[in-house]
Design an enzyme around this catalytic site. Structure first.
Site, PDB file in Angstrom:
ATOM      1  N   HIS A  97      17.848  -7.459  32.637  1.00  6.29           N
ATOM      2  CA  HIS A  97      17.855  -8.414  33.758  1.00  6.29           C
ATOM      3  C   HIS A  97      16.636  -9.330  33.727  1.00  6.29           C
ATOM      4  CE1 HIS A  97      18.869  -9.911  37.758  1.00  6.29           C
ATOM      5  NE2 HIS A  97      17.580  -9.814  38.040  1.00  6.29           N
ATOM      6  N   GLU A 115      24.817   2.834  27.034  1.00  3.79           N
ATOM      7  CA  GLU A 115      24.412   3.700  28.132  1.00  3.79           C
ATOM      8  C   GLU A 115      25.472   3.731  29.212  1.00  3.79           C
ATOM      9  OE1 GLU A 115      20.607   1.956  29.107  1.00  3.79           O
ATOM     10  OE2 GLU A 115      21.512   0.624  30.598  1.00  3.79           O
ATOM     11  N   HIS A 136      30.867  -6.421  34.017  1.00  7.21           N
ATOM     12  CA  HIS A 136      30.086  -7.230  33.076  1.00  7.21           C
ATOM     13  C   HIS A 136      30.538  -6.890  31.657  1.00  7.21           C
ATOM     14  CE1 HIS A 136      27.759  -3.545  33.534  1.00  7.21           C
ATOM     15  NE2 HIS A 136      27.266  -3.927  34.698  1.00  7.21           N
ATOM     16  N   HIS A 144      25.758  -1.507  28.858  1.00  2.83           N
ATOM     17  CA  HIS A 144      26.055  -0.476  29.853  1.00  2.83           C
ATOM     18  C   HIS A 144      27.411  -0.783  30.463  1.00  2.83           C
ATOM     19  CE1 HIS A 144      24.343   2.266  33.244  1.00  2.83           C
ATOM     20  NE2 HIS A 144      25.669   2.323  33.225  1.00  2.83           N
ATOM     21  N   HIS A 179      14.068  -0.278  33.068  1.00  3.24           N
ATOM     22  CA  HIS A 179      14.445  -0.659  34.423  1.00  3.24           C
ATOM     23  C   HIS A 179      13.289  -1.401  35.079  1.00  3.24           C
ATOM     24  CE1 HIS A 179      17.679  -0.364  37.450  1.00  3.24           C
ATOM     25  NE2 HIS A 179      16.695  -0.661  38.276  1.00  3.24           N
TER      26      HIS A 179
END
Length: 242
Positions: A218, A74, A54, A47, A194
């Site tokens: 994450h 994304e 990042h 992303h 998510h």
């Protein structure tokens, strides 16, 4: 319970965050991408954001020759992002309506208000042969509007499910199940992502029919600090069997 094959796409943004914190190339983003595929992951997700905090845009190009499974890029389809995706031609582009200042994605598309815009952007990607997915909440009206944009899939935004599950409210998955059922009826493929993690993924998988893919970053990287990334990838794959 629903038993279909669900692919695991590993989001490697956090690997890039760690690398960028010290400069240089440790950890090596390309090696991590190659390794997690060798460990069994069926896709790589990135992303990139405009500030490149990042994933850098150059990373997106460099990964093209490394990703041998499914490559999912994304992001918010601003002109720079659209040009990047059209240059790389990944397997899938996931459209996310996040603004530049947010730390992480925090809302799905309003597919009613942004219908014309999404139709235009999606046509651009589909004309290039790129599968398209829309990041979206569970509102059935938004799911129905997504089906008229030309998108191939939706990605259910699962933060609320994760919060409910952690609080012991497993009934919170009902809205996601109903959204998935309606999406399938409308001919849309179903992805999700998510805050999915090792604790909640098996339950989510068991409750969501026709779940094609989950994108996890994450939590997976955080869990790998304790358990090792090869082990964690295989733990997810085991929970996604069916």
């Amino acid at each position: 319970m629903y038993f279909t094959m669900t692919k695991l796409s590993v989001n490697i943004n956090k690997i890039a965050t760690l690398r960028n914190s010290r400069g240089g190339n440790v950890p090596n983003l390309l090696k991590v991408a190659a390794d997690v595929q060798d460990f069994g992951a069926q896709g790589i997700t990135i992303h990139p954001r405009p500030d490149q905090r990042h994933i850098r845009y150059q990373d997106a190009y460099d990964l093209k020759s490394v990703v041998t499974t499914e490559y999912n890029i994304e992001g918010n389809p601003i002109p720079q992002f659209v040009d990047l995706v059209l240059d790389i031609k990944p397997t899938q582009v996931t459209l996310v309506p996040d603004s530049e200042e947010v730390l992480t994605s925090n809302a799905g598309w309003d597919t009613v208000t942004h219908q014309d815009y999404l139709k235009e952007v999606i046509k651009t990607f589909k004309d290039a042969g790129i599968r398209t997915s829309i990041f979206i909440d569970t509102d059935l009206a938004l799911i129905e509007a997504a089906a008229t944009t030309g998108a191939d899939r939706i990605e259910l935004y699962t933060e609320q499910f994760a919060k409910d599950f952690e609080a012991g409210n497993t009934a919170g998955v009902k809205a996601y199940r109903e959204a998935a059922i309606r999406a399938h009826e409308l001919g849309l493929g179903i992805n999700a992502g998510h805050d999915l993690n090792l604790d909640n993924i098996a339950f989510f998988k068991s409750e969501i029919p026709n779940l094609a893919e989950v994108s996890i970053g994450h939590a997976l990287i955080s869990e790998s600090i304790y358990l090792g990334i090869e082990n964690v990838v295989n733990m997810y794959l085991d929970r996604l069997k069916g």
